[in-house]
Design a protein around this motif. Structure first.
Motif, PDB file in Angstrom:
ATOM      1  N   VAL A  16      32.957 -27.339   7.462  1.00  0.00           N
ATOM      2  CA  VAL A  16      33.655 -26.329   6.656  1.00  0.00           C
ATOM      3  C   VAL A  16      33.253 -24.926   7.099  1.00  0.00           C
ATOM      4  O   VAL A  16      34.101 -24.039   7.244  1.00  0.00           O
ATOM      5  CB  VAL A  16      33.342 -26.526   5.160  1.00  0.00           C
ATOM      6  N   THR A  17      31.957 -24.711   7.328  1.00  0.00           N
ATOM      7  CA  THR A  17      31.459 -23.397   7.744  1.00  0.00           C
ATOM      8  C   THR A  17      32.029 -22.998   9.098  1.00  0.00           C
ATOM      9  O   THR A  17      32.436 -21.846   9.294  1.00  0.00           O
ATOM     10  CB  THR A  17      29.925 -23.400   7.808  1.00  0.00           C
ATOM     11  N   ALA A  18      32.066 -23.945  10.038  1.00  0.00           N
ATOM     12  CA  ALA A  18      32.636 -23.655  11.357  1.00  0.00           C
ATOM     13  C   ALA A  18      34.095 -23.242  11.235  1.00  0.00           C
ATOM     14  O   ALA A  18      34.543 -22.285  11.882  1.00  0.00           O
ATOM     15  CB  ALA A  18      32.499 -24.880  12.258  1.00  0.00           C
ATOM     16  N   GLY A  19      34.834 -23.956  10.398  1.00  0.00           N
ATOM     17  CA  GLY A  19      36.236 -23.619  10.190  1.00  0.00           C
ATOM     18  C   GLY A  19      36.418 -22.256   9.547  1.00  0.00           C
ATOM     19  O   GLY A  19      37.307 -21.482   9.936  1.00  0.00           O
ATOM     20  N   GLU A  20      35.589 -21.934   8.569  1.00  0.00           N
ATOM     21  CA  GLU A  20      35.695 -20.641   7.891  1.00  0.00           C
ATOM     22  C   GLU A  20      35.349 -19.490   8.836  1.00  0.00           C
ATOM     23  O   GLU A  20      35.967 -18.414   8.785  1.00  0.00           O
ATOM     24  CB  GLU A  20      34.763 -20.616   6.672  1.00  0.00           C
ATOM     25  N   LEU A  21      34.343 -19.688   9.692  1.00  0.00           N
ATOM     26  CA  LEU A  21      33.988 -18.652  10.662  1.00  0.00           C
ATOM     27  C   LEU A  21      35.159 -18.372  11.604  1.00  0.00           C
ATOM     28  O   LEU A  21      35.436 -17.219  11.955  1.00  0.00           O
ATOM     29  CB  LEU A  21      32.760 -19.085  11.472  1.00  0.00           C
ATOM     30  N   ALA A  23      38.424 -19.031  10.897  1.00  0.00           N
ATOM     31  CA  ALA A  23      39.525 -18.476  10.116  1.00  0.00           C
ATOM     32  C   ALA A  23      39.344 -16.988   9.850  1.00  0.00           C
ATOM     33  O   ALA A  23      40.331 -16.240   9.773  1.00  0.00           O
ATOM     34  CB  ALA A  23      39.649 -19.228   8.785  1.00  0.00           C
ATOM     35  N   ASN A  24      38.091 -16.558   9.747  1.00  0.00           N
ATOM     36  CA  ASN A  24      37.809 -15.142   9.497  1.00  0.00           C
ATOM     37  C   ASN A  24      37.599 -14.352  10.785  1.00  0.00           C
ATOM     38  O   ASN A  24      37.145 -13.213  10.750  1.00  0.00           O
ATOM     39  CB  ASN A  24      36.576 -15.018   8.603  1.00  0.00           C
ATOM     40  N   ASN A  25      37.924 -14.982  11.931  1.00  0.00           N
ATOM     41  CA  ASN A  25      37.896 -14.314  13.233  1.00  0.00           C
ATOM     42  C   ASN A  25      36.502 -13.879  13.669  1.00  0.00           C
ATOM     43  O   ASN A  25      36.340 -12.927  14.421  1.00  0.00           O
ATOM     44  CB  ASN A  25      38.838 -13.099  13.235  1.00  0.00           C
ATOM     45  N   TYR A  26      35.479 -14.585  13.192  1.00  0.00           N
ATOM     46  CA  TYR A  26      34.118 -14.290  13.633  1.00  0.00           C
ATOM     47  C   TYR A  26      33.793 -14.995  14.948  1.00  0.00           C
ATOM     48  O   TYR A  26      32.931 -14.548  15.700  1.00  0.00           O
ATOM     49  CB  TYR A  26      33.102 -14.725  12.572  1.00  0.00           C
ATOM     50  N   ILE A  27      34.454 -16.126  15.200  1.00  0.00           N
ATOM     51  CA  ILE A  27      34.253 -16.874  16.438  1.00  0.00           C
ATOM     52  C   ILE A  27      35.609 -17.316  16.974  1.00  0.00           C
ATOM     53  O   ILE A  27      36.608 -17.316  16.242  1.00  0.00           O
ATOM     54  CB  ILE A  27      33.356 -18.118  16.225  1.00  0.00           C
ATOM     55  N   SER A  28      35.639 -17.703  18.246  1.00  0.00           N
ATOM     56  CA  SER A  28      36.884 -18.157  18.857  1.00  0.00           C
ATOM     57  C   SER A  28      37.169 -19.609  18.490  1.00  0.00           C
ATOM     58  O   SER A  28      36.298 -20.319  17.956  1.00  0.00           O
ATOM     59  CB  SER A  28      36.798 -18.018  20.376  1.00  0.00           C
ATOM     60  N   LYS A  29      38.371 -20.061  18.817  1.00  0.00           N
ATOM     61  CA  LYS A  29      38.741 -21.452  18.554  1.00  0.00           C
ATOM     62  C   LYS A  29      37.848 -22.399  19.341  1.00  0.00           C
ATOM     63  O   LYS A  29      37.419 -23.438  18.825  1.00  0.00           O
ATOM     64  CB  LYS A  29      40.204 -21.679  18.912  1.00  0.00           C
ATOM     65  N   THR A  30      37.562 -22.046  20.596  1.00  0.00           N
ATOM     66  CA  THR A  30      36.694 -22.882  21.428  1.00  0.00           C
ATOM     67  C   THR A  30      35.307 -22.999  20.815  1.00  0.00           C
ATOM     68  O   THR A  30      34.714 -24.084  20.780  1.00  0.00           O
ATOM     69  CB  THR A  30      36.577 -22.299  22.842  1.00  0.00           C
ATOM     70  N   GLU A  31      34.766 -21.888  20.325  1.00  0.00           N
ATOM     71  CA  GLU A  31      33.440 -21.907  19.694  1.00  0.00           C
ATOM     72  C   GLU A  31      33.448 -22.777  18.439  1.00  0.00           C
ATOM     73  O   GLU A  31      32.498 -23.510  18.175  1.00  0.00           O
ATOM     74  CB  GLU A  31      33.007 -20.490  19.341  1.00  0.00           C
ATOM     75  N   ALA A  32      34.516 -22.671  17.649  1.00  0.00           N
ATOM     76  CA  ALA A  32      34.608 -23.460  16.418  1.00  0.00           C
ATOM     77  C   ALA A  32      34.632 -24.951  16.733  1.00  0.00           C
ATOM     78  O   ALA A  32      33.958 -25.748  16.074  1.00  0.00           O
ATOM     79  CB  ALA A  32      35.863 -23.061  15.639  1.00  0.00           C
ATOM     80  N   GLU A  33      35.401 -25.339  17.745  1.00  0.00           N
ATOM     81  CA  GLU A  33      35.467 -26.751  18.126  1.00  0.00           C
ATOM     82  C   GLU A  33      34.130 -27.224  18.675  1.00  0.00           C
ATOM     83  O   GLU A  33      33.732 -28.374  18.463  1.00  0.00           O
ATOM     84  CB  GLU A  33      36.583 -26.946  19.147  1.00  0.00           C
ATOM     85  N   ARG A  34      33.428 -26.353  19.368  1.00  0.00           N
ATOM     86  CA  ARG A  34      32.101 -26.695  19.882  1.00  0.00           C
ATOM     87  C   ARG A  34      31.120 -26.883  18.718  1.00  0.00           C
ATOM     88  O   ARG A  34      30.298 -27.805  18.731  1.00  0.00           O
ATOM     89  CB  ARG A  34      31.603 -25.593  20.817  1.00  0.00           C
TER      90      ARG A  34
END
Length: 215
Positions: A16-21, A23-34
């Motif tokens: 959930v935290t990775a997804g929220e980060l 969604a709020n543009n704090y990290i890229s999609k690649t970073e979130a999936e990682r």
């Protein structure tokens, strides 16, 4: 933050935290999936309390399982450092905190909590019911139950007539993989972020194997 929340609070808060980060543009999609590959983990309340004390009646077993669990998650994170490296671009952003009243904060927290509780409980009940279909005893039945719902699987593994070290290794694998129940929870909570689940599934499979090896 995603990793710390994941190892402290348990499934599925890391995801959930990775997804929220993202969604709020704090990290890229690649970073979130990682992050999904290694930040969604079991917490100490389950491994130390439920497994170590309640199931095996030995806190030392719980500590050993928790250490192996965290080390395996870190190992998966290191191995996934190459994922999407050529596609990664850091989003232009800065950390901000929206101004909200206490009432708004409470309302958001309450809604999120109720939604997540219903998702988690629904998934656990569904896959626990399916795991009950595997009534045949033995290691295979216990492991299949664990791959479906890891709490039920852990209980079944503890009741096997095999050496305690074998039980702990199998338990470490099951808790590391987390089971289809947790994976369904993750799919439900991150669906709105449109992230690929392939890194997550591969990461959890690696986590289970590596945790078993560490144990």
């Amino acid at each position: 933050s995603a990793f710390i929340l994941g190892i402290v609070s348990g499934y599925p808060l890391g995801a959930v935290t990775a997804g929220e980060l993202y969604a709020n543009n704090y990290i890229s999609k690649t970073e979130a999936e990682r992050l999904l590959a290694f930040c969604n983990n079991s917490g100490p309340l389950f491994i130390l309390g439920s497994v170590g004390i309640a199931i095996y009646s030995n806190i030392k077993y719980g500590i050993a399982l928790y250490v192996a669990h965290i080390l395996a998650a870190l190992t998966v994170g290191i191995l996934f450092r190459f994922y999407g490296r050529n596609k990664h671009t850091a989003p232009p952003t800065r950390m901000t905190t929206p101004e909200r009243s206490m009432g708004e904060i409470f309302d958001i927290a309450l809604q999120n909590s109720i939604r997540n509780i219903l998702t988690v409980c629904g998934a656990v009940l569904f896959f626990s019911a399916i795991s009950r279909l595997f009534l045949v005893g033995g290691v295979t039945s216990a492991l299949v139950s664990g791959l479906l719902e890891f709490v039920t699987g852990t209980v079944k593994i503890s009741g096997l007539t095999i050496p305690i070290m074998d039980k702990l290794v199998f338990t470490s694998v099951v808790v590391g993989f987390a089971g289809l129940s947790v994976h369904a929870q993750v799919m439900a909570v991150i669906a709105r972020f449109h992230l690929s689940l392939a890194p997550y599934i591969i990461g959890k499979a690696m986590h289970g194997i590596i945790a078993g090896l560490y144990m």
